[in-house]
Design a protein around this motif. Structure first.
Motif, PDB file in Angstrom:
ATOM      1  N   GLU A 163       0.927  -1.248  -0.142  1.00 44.93           N
ATOM      2  CA  GLU A 163       0.072  -0.110   0.095  1.00 44.93           C
ATOM      3  C   GLU A 163       0.909   1.138   0.026  1.00 44.93           C
ATOM      4  O   GLU A 163       1.843   1.388   0.904  1.00 44.93           O
ATOM      5  N   GLY A 164       0.449   2.016  -0.891  1.00 43.56           N
ATOM      6  CA  GLY A 164       1.528   3.242  -1.172  1.00 43.56           C
ATOM      7  C   GLY A 164       2.908   3.480  -1.470  1.00 43.56           C
ATOM      8  O   GLY A 164       3.673   4.373  -1.382  1.00 43.56           O
ATOM      9  N   GLU A 165       3.291   2.097  -2.035  1.00 44.31           N
ATOM     10  CA  GLU A 165       4.708   2.082  -2.209  1.00 44.31           C
ATOM     11  C   GLU A 165       5.041   2.461  -3.724  1.00 44.31           C
ATOM     12  O   GLU A 165       4.428   1.726  -4.484  1.00 44.31           O
ATOM     13  N   PRO A 166       5.683   3.284  -4.108  1.00 47.59           N
ATOM     14  CA  PRO A 166       5.995   3.586  -5.612  1.00 47.59           C
ATOM     15  C   PRO A 166       6.836   2.729  -6.201  1.00 47.59           C
ATOM     16  O   PRO A 166       7.862   2.110  -5.593  1.00 47.59           O
ATOM     17  N   ILE A 167       6.776   2.780  -7.643  1.00 46.13           N
ATOM     18  CA  ILE A 167       7.816   2.298  -8.436  1.00 46.13           C
ATOM     19  C   ILE A 167       8.740   3.221  -8.722  1.00 46.13           C
ATOM     20  O   ILE A 167       8.280   4.291  -9.338  1.00 46.13           O
ATOM     21  N   THR A 168       9.953   3.098  -8.254  1.00 44.92           N
ATOM     22  CA  THR A 168      10.851   4.479  -8.509  1.00 44.92           C
ATOM     23  C   THR A 168      12.132   4.295  -9.321  1.00 44.92           C
ATOM     24  O   THR A 168      12.424   3.024  -9.684  1.00 44.92           O
ATOM     25  N   LEU A 169      12.662   5.254  -9.762  1.00 41.72           N
ATOM     26  CA  LEU A 169      13.742   5.202 -10.434  1.00 41.72           C
ATOM     27  C   LEU A 169      14.755   6.519 -10.173  1.00 41.72           C
ATOM     28  O   LEU A 169      14.254   7.453  -9.827  1.00 41.72           O
ATOM     29  N   ILE A 170      15.976   6.078  -9.853  1.00 42.12           N
ATOM     30  CA  ILE A 170      16.896   7.071  -9.501  1.00 42.12           C
ATOM     31  C   ILE A 170      17.378   7.783 -10.963  1.00 42.12           C
ATOM     32  O   ILE A 170      17.787   7.040 -11.866  1.00 42.12           O
ATOM     33  N   LYS A 171      17.280   9.197 -10.857  1.00 43.18           N
ATOM     34  CA  LYS A 171      17.714   9.879 -11.867  1.00 43.18           C
ATOM     35  C   LYS A 171      19.249  10.150 -11.719  1.00 43.18           C
ATOM     36  O   LYS A 171      19.625  10.513 -10.700  1.00 43.18           O
ATOM     37  N   ALA A 172      19.950   9.690 -12.883  1.00 40.82           N
ATOM     38  CA  ALA A 172      21.331   9.980 -12.935  1.00 40.82           C
ATOM     39  C   ALA A 172      21.773  10.128 -14.225  1.00 40.82           C
ATOM     40  O   ALA A 172      21.153   9.870 -15.370  1.00 40.82           O
ATOM     41  N   LYS A 173      23.259  10.736 -14.381  1.00 42.08           N
ATOM     42  CA  LYS A 173      23.689  10.875 -15.726  1.00 42.08           C
ATOM     43  C   LYS A 173      24.230   9.611 -16.281  1.00 42.08           C
ATOM     44  O   LYS A 173      24.827   8.709 -15.601  1.00 42.08           O
ATOM     45  N   ARG A 174      23.464   9.195 -17.202  1.00 38.62           N
ATOM     46  CA  ARG A 174      23.652   7.551 -17.910  1.00 38.62           C
ATOM     47  C   ARG A 174      24.056   7.760 -19.332  1.00 38.62           C
ATOM     48  O   ARG A 174      23.555   8.848 -19.939  1.00 38.62           O
ATOM     49  N   GLU A 175      24.759   6.896 -19.937  1.00 30.20           N
ATOM     50  CA  GLU A 175      25.003   6.991 -21.446  1.00 30.20           C
ATOM     51  C   GLU A 175      23.986   5.769 -22.125  1.00 30.20           C
ATOM     52  O   GLU A 175      23.887   4.886 -21.715  1.00 30.20           O
ATOM     53  N   LYS A 176      23.456   6.236 -23.039  1.00 32.26           N
ATOM     54  CA  LYS A 176      22.434   5.651 -23.773  1.00 32.26           C
ATOM     55  C   LYS A 176      23.211   4.633 -24.799  1.00 32.26           C
ATOM     56  O   LYS A 176      24.080   5.290 -25.614  1.00 32.26           O
ATOM     57  N   VAL A 177      22.954   3.516 -24.498  1.00 30.12           N
ATOM     58  CA  VAL A 177      23.677   2.401 -25.675  1.00 30.12           C
ATOM     59  C   VAL A 177      22.802   1.375 -26.040  1.00 30.12           C
ATOM     60  O   VAL A 177      21.723   1.412 -25.482  1.00 30.12           O
ATOM     61  N   SER A 178      23.116   0.693 -26.844  1.00 31.60           N
ATOM     62  CA  SER A 178      22.390  -0.440 -27.477  1.00 31.60           C
ATOM     63  C   SER A 178      23.021  -1.885 -26.520  1.00 31.60           C
ATOM     64  O   SER A 178      23.990  -1.557 -25.799  1.00 31.60           O
ATOM     65  N   GLN A 179      22.045  -2.779 -26.586  1.00 27.03           N
ATOM     66  CA  GLN A 179      22.652  -4.119 -26.033  1.00 27.03           C
ATOM     67  C   GLN A 179      24.040  -4.483 -26.728  1.00 27.03           C
ATOM     68  O   GLN A 179      24.796  -4.968 -25.689  1.00 27.03           O
TER      69      GLN A 179
END
Length: 264
Positions: free
Chosen positions: A198-214
């Protein structure tokens, strides 16, 4: 956007991207060194948080606890991290239907690089195996198999929980996947329980990341050598001494072994 994003209060730039409706806990095993037999498994508690909007997050609970405690120590100016719990078996955080419906987002590290991979969500082509039933968590489950991302996967799913979800990228069956493993049993996810937080969010930590392919992510993992980082640090004039557990000096660090869940 599947859910309104809200920034949580605090020093960390954390986004609540959805609200958790269901949480499935998987007792999980994985192996990094695939050449040594029998396998030496690492254990972890993986969690799958699912929202009513279809957003989900698959992650290591151990890694999440470690990261939370590490941030708290650093914010207090305490940089002695030796007493932190061990990291999880998978360093990635994997989101479905995020950053938008029909997309996936994977956050992971490759050496010193923080990476993010955005892709179109895929559905494995499953073959249901007849006359195969099992009781998992009190639910009647049926077995299906698929060749997906370079591995042969087996998944036990239950139509009693009509959620098109499962660990990692596994989905596309007429019910929740409660147990999954590849044919070599290098990755095993075994459902242990389900709750409705109850009331727990799905979270994401914002940070500087490099966009890459698999493909680029695998290349970064394969090319990473911690000794290169030590050489760079030594070039700044820093004196670095690495010790073995027995107290002797270590001249070189072995490259870490890794075994990616996604091979193709």
């Amino acid at each position: 956007m599947p859910a309104k994003e809200a920034k949580k209060k605090g020093k960390n730039d954390t986004l609540a991207v959805a609200n958790t409706t269901y949480r499935i806990t998987y007792q999980s095993k994985a192996v990094n060194d695939t050449l040594t037999k029998p396998y030496k498994y690492r254990d972890d508690e993986m969690r799958l948080d699912i929202s009513a909007d279809g957003v989900s997050k698959f992650y290591s609970y151990s890694a999440a606890v470690r990261m939370k405690l590490m941030r708290e120590k650093i914010e207090k100016g305490d940089f002695d991290l030796r007493d932190l719990p061990k990291a999880g078996i998978l360093s990635m955080e994997f989101y479905k239907n995020y950053p938008e419906k029909g997309k996936t987002l994977m956050l992971d590290v490759a050496g010193e690089a923080k990476c993010q991979i955005e892709e179109k969500m895929e559905t494995p082509e499953w073959t249901v195996l007849p006359d195969s039933t099992a009781d998992i968590m009190g639910y009647t489950c049926q077995l299906a198999t698929t060749h997906f991302k370079g591995r042969q996967w087996y998944a036990w799913y239950t139509e009693d929980i009509p959620l098109d979800e499962g660990p990692w990228k596994l989905r596309g069956l007429p019910g929740l996947i409660l147990r999954a493993y590849d044919s070599s049993r290098q990755f095993i996810f075994d459902g242990q329980g389900m709750e409705q937080p109850e009331g727990e969010p799905i979270t994401l930590i914002k940070a500087k990341r490099e966009k890459v392919s698999q493909k680029d992510f695998r290349r970064l993992k394969e090319s990473y050598d911690p000794n290169d980082v030590l050489k760079q640090m030594a070039g700044t004039g820093a004196k670095i001494v690495i010790m073995n557990s027995d107290g002797s000096k270590l001249d070189k660090i072995d490259r870490p072994k890794f075994n990616l869940i996604e091979l193709q």
